[in-house]
Design a protein around this motif. Structure first.
Motif, PDB file in Angstrom:
ATOM      1  N   GLY A 234       0.815  -1.220   0.000  1.00 22.29           N
ATOM      2  CA  GLY A 234       0.000   0.000   0.000  1.00 22.29           C
ATOM      3  C   GLY A 234       0.847   1.268   0.000  1.00 22.29           C
ATOM      4  N   GLU A 235       0.448   2.243  -0.795  1.00 23.87           N
ATOM      5  CA  GLU A 235       1.149   3.515  -0.839  1.00 23.87           C
ATOM      6  C   GLU A 235       0.208   4.630  -1.272  1.00 23.87           C
ATOM      7  OE1 GLU A 235       4.333   2.825  -3.644  1.00 23.87           O
ATOM      8  OE2 GLU A 235       3.085   3.434  -5.347  1.00 23.87           O
ATOM      9  N   ARG A 236       0.540   5.833  -0.855  1.00 25.70           N
ATOM     10  CA  ARG A 236      -0.199   7.035  -1.266  1.00 25.70           C
ATOM     11  C   ARG A 236       0.693   7.807  -2.236  1.00 25.70           C
ATOM     12  NH1 ARG A 236      -3.667  11.029   1.053  1.00 25.70           N
ATOM     13  NH2 ARG A 236      -3.979  12.609  -0.559  1.00 25.70           N
ATOM     14  N   ARG A 237       0.208   8.038  -3.432  1.00 25.51           N
ATOM     15  CA  ARG A 237       1.001   8.723  -4.447  1.00 25.51           C
ATOM     16  C   ARG A 237       0.638  10.207  -4.480  1.00 25.51           C
ATOM     17  NH1 ARG A 237       1.299   4.496  -9.606  1.00 25.51           N
ATOM     18  NH2 ARG A 237       2.261   2.774  -8.434  1.00 25.51           N
ATOM     19  N   LYS A 371       1.664  16.413   6.933  1.00 26.37           N
ATOM     20  CA  LYS A 371       0.283  16.102   7.302  1.00 26.37           C
ATOM     21  C   LYS A 371      -0.143  14.756   6.716  1.00 26.37           C
ATOM     22  CE  LYS A 371      -4.431  17.904   6.792  1.00 26.37           C
ATOM     23  NZ  LYS A 371      -5.264  18.978   6.200  1.00 26.37           N
ATOM     24  N   ILE A 372       0.128  14.567   5.411  1.00 27.19           N
ATOM     25  CA  ILE A 372      -0.236  13.306   4.762  1.00 27.19           C
ATOM     26  C   ILE A 372       0.536  12.145   5.379  1.00 27.19           C
ATOM     27  CG2 ILE A 372      -0.195  12.033   2.582  1.00 27.19           C
ATOM     28  CD1 ILE A 372      -2.272  14.216   2.647  1.00 27.19           C
ATOM     29  N   LEU A 373       1.820  12.380   5.655  1.00 23.36           N
ATOM     30  CA  LEU A 373       2.677  11.326   6.205  1.00 23.36           C
ATOM     31  C   LEU A 373       2.190  10.867   7.572  1.00 23.36           C
ATOM     32  CD1 LEU A 373       5.247   9.815   5.318  1.00 23.36           C
ATOM     33  CD2 LEU A 373       6.564  11.434   6.676  1.00 23.36           C
ATOM     34  N   ASN A 374       1.739  11.811   8.402  1.00 31.51           N
ATOM     35  CA  ASN A 374       1.249  11.456   9.739  1.00 31.51           C
ATOM     36  C   ASN A 374       0.045  10.527   9.661  1.00 31.51           C
ATOM     37  OD1 ASN A 374       3.171  12.871  11.201  1.00 31.51           O
ATOM     38  ND2 ASN A 374       1.988  14.764  11.218  1.00 31.51           N
ATOM     39  N   TYR A 375      -0.875  10.807   8.712  1.00 30.93           N
ATOM     40  CA  TYR A 375      -2.033   9.926   8.534  1.00 30.93           C
ATOM     41  C   TYR A 375      -1.596   8.541   8.075  1.00 30.93           C
ATOM     42  CZ  TYR A 375      -5.237  13.939   8.868  1.00 30.93           C
ATOM     43  OH  TYR A 375      -5.937  15.032   9.302  1.00 30.93           O
TER      44      TYR A 375
END
Length: 438
Positions: A234-237, A371-375
């Motif tokens: 899983g990853e967020r691009r 912010k995105i990384l913390n989630y």
């Protein structure tokens, strides 16, 4: 996966790499059965069987039974893993090492060299402590200087040889040498664990109960493997756009790309950190035959021991489980913070003319990435905690006594996925080389 391996065997160079890796793994398994001269293996095995420290079981799993057999590979690659983690932490704390890391291939070689020396130093320290401790406990055939020196030399040399084999697999094999050595050690213990589960839940039961137990065990293992596969992949691009530049009479740049932020950024490291922090005092107390009383110190040690968690008759010790889960989440954030620097990435993007659509370059980009990384880190850490919790739950409630747990599954799945990616990338490189040569 099978198709990738089948295609890989069609290419001579990759086939040779796979065969080389296979023979190196055979050497490792043979070395794991060769006893250390001067150690009374039967007495040591009886002592090991009497231990209840959870860290002992995991340590035996990651060494592939070498520790239980007191073989020449008893220390295995644990000193190398420890030294690698220490070097990662020191790279953040010491500017000189951080500068080396930024120097590209040359700096990386220097850090690898330092890691090797640190590995030998740690192996030497651990082997001296083990030789003297086992000598005093009566686990050596004779407790004298010659025997101690022989045990120390054998253990240190065994760890160094395994480190060398791991590096050769990385260089001449399929890659990920150290990880593959660790994985084959864990896999080698699984037949014993499966045998234990069979004897405990299936053997002697009626056919319906035995079949039901087997189905439940297989379903749990498959579900955990699938969950870990999704967690690892899983990853967020984050989309990134580079502005166009004028060079002469031409416009260059303007391409779109993305920053892949993995859900499980820390891999298995947060679980290992949390487990080591809680289990080290328990192992030390076990070796010294302490912590068996009813005092407050003994109760704290019992609370830190995984064997007492999820026990319906002793719910008070579940406090240790809560601390364990909190530590996993905390270490996931900590490890991500030292391996991923949003401010540096934002500055590099700004210099290259890149930006995230809708976000201003510079500090706003850094804040957005944070912010995105913390989630993402929180989701990954909770996933890790779930994987670590499930085996503990079944061990506490149903008494499923196995050496591998969530940590082992994460390691195996992660290494298998990464190794297949390495093989696929090597096949792709071969394809492009052949295309260009034509």
């Amino acid at each position: 996966m099978l198709e990738t391996l089948r295609n890989a065997f069609k290419i001579k160079d990759i086939r040779n790499r796979i065969i080389f890796t296979f023979f190196m793994l055979i050497v490792i398994r043979i070395g794991s059965q060769l006893p250390i001269p001067g150690v009374d293996s039967s007495v040591f095995a009886n002592w090991f069987d009497s231990q209840t420290a959870d860290g002992m079981g995991f340590f035996d799993a990651v060494t592939g039974g070498s520790f239980y057999n007191m073989s020449i590979f008893a220390l295995n690659i644990t000193p190398y893993i420890t030294s690698s983690i220490i070097m990662q932490l020191l790279t953040i704390a010491i500017p000189k090492l951080e500068e080396m890391q930024r120097d590209g291939e040359e700096g990386r070689k220097k850090i690898v060299e330092i890691t090797r020396y640190l590995t030998i130093a740690l192996a030497l320290i651990e082997s001296v402590a083990m030789a003297i401790g086992f000598g005093r406990g009566g686990y050596l055939t004779e407790f004298n200087a010659l025997n101690v020196i022989m045990v120390v030399t054998t253990l240190t040399a065994g760890s160094a040889v395994l480190m060398w084999i791991g590096e050769r697999i990385t260089e001449k094999g399929v890659g990920n040498g150290i990880s593959i050595v660790l994985t084959i050690n864990i896999i080698s213990r699984m037949p014993d664990d499966i045998g234990s589960l069979y004897e405990q839940f299936i053997s002697g039961k009626s056919v319906p109960k035995g079949v039901l137990a087997a189905v439940i065990i297989i379903a749990i293992i498959v579900a955990m493997v699938v969950f870990v596969v999704f967690l690892q992949g899983g990853e967020r691009r984050i989309p990134v756009q580079y502005s166009k530049k004028i060079q002469g009479r031409k416009q260059v740049g303007g391409q779109s790309t993305h920053i892949p932020l993995k859900v499980n950024t820390g891999g298995v490291i947060p679980v290992i950190f949390a487990q080591s922090l809680l289990q080290t005092p328990v192992i030390i107390a076990s070796v010294l035959n302490k912590g068996n009383g009813n005092g407050i110190g003994s109760k704290i040690l019992k609370g830190m021991s995984q064997s007492n968690w999820c026990n319906p008759s002793q719910p008070i010790y579940n406090i240790g489980l809560v601390v364990y889960i909190v530590l996993i989440i905390a270490f996931a954030y900590f490890y991500t913070s030292i391996t991923f620097n949003p401010l540096e990435i934002a500055n590099n993007m700004k210099k290259a003319g890149g930006f995230i659509p809708g976000i201003r370059p510079g500090k706003p980009t850094s804040d957005y990435l944070n912010k995105i990384l913390n989630y993402i880190v929180f989701i990954g850490a909770v996933g890790l905690a779930i994987v670590a919790f499930v085996p503990i739950f079944f061990n506490g409630v149903f008494g499923a006594d196995v050496s591998f747990g969530g940590t082992s599954i994460i390691i195996i799945v992660g290494v298998v996925i990464e190794t297949l990616k390495q093989i696929e990338s090597q096949m792709l490189v071969r394809y492009y080389k052949g295309f260009l040569n034509d």
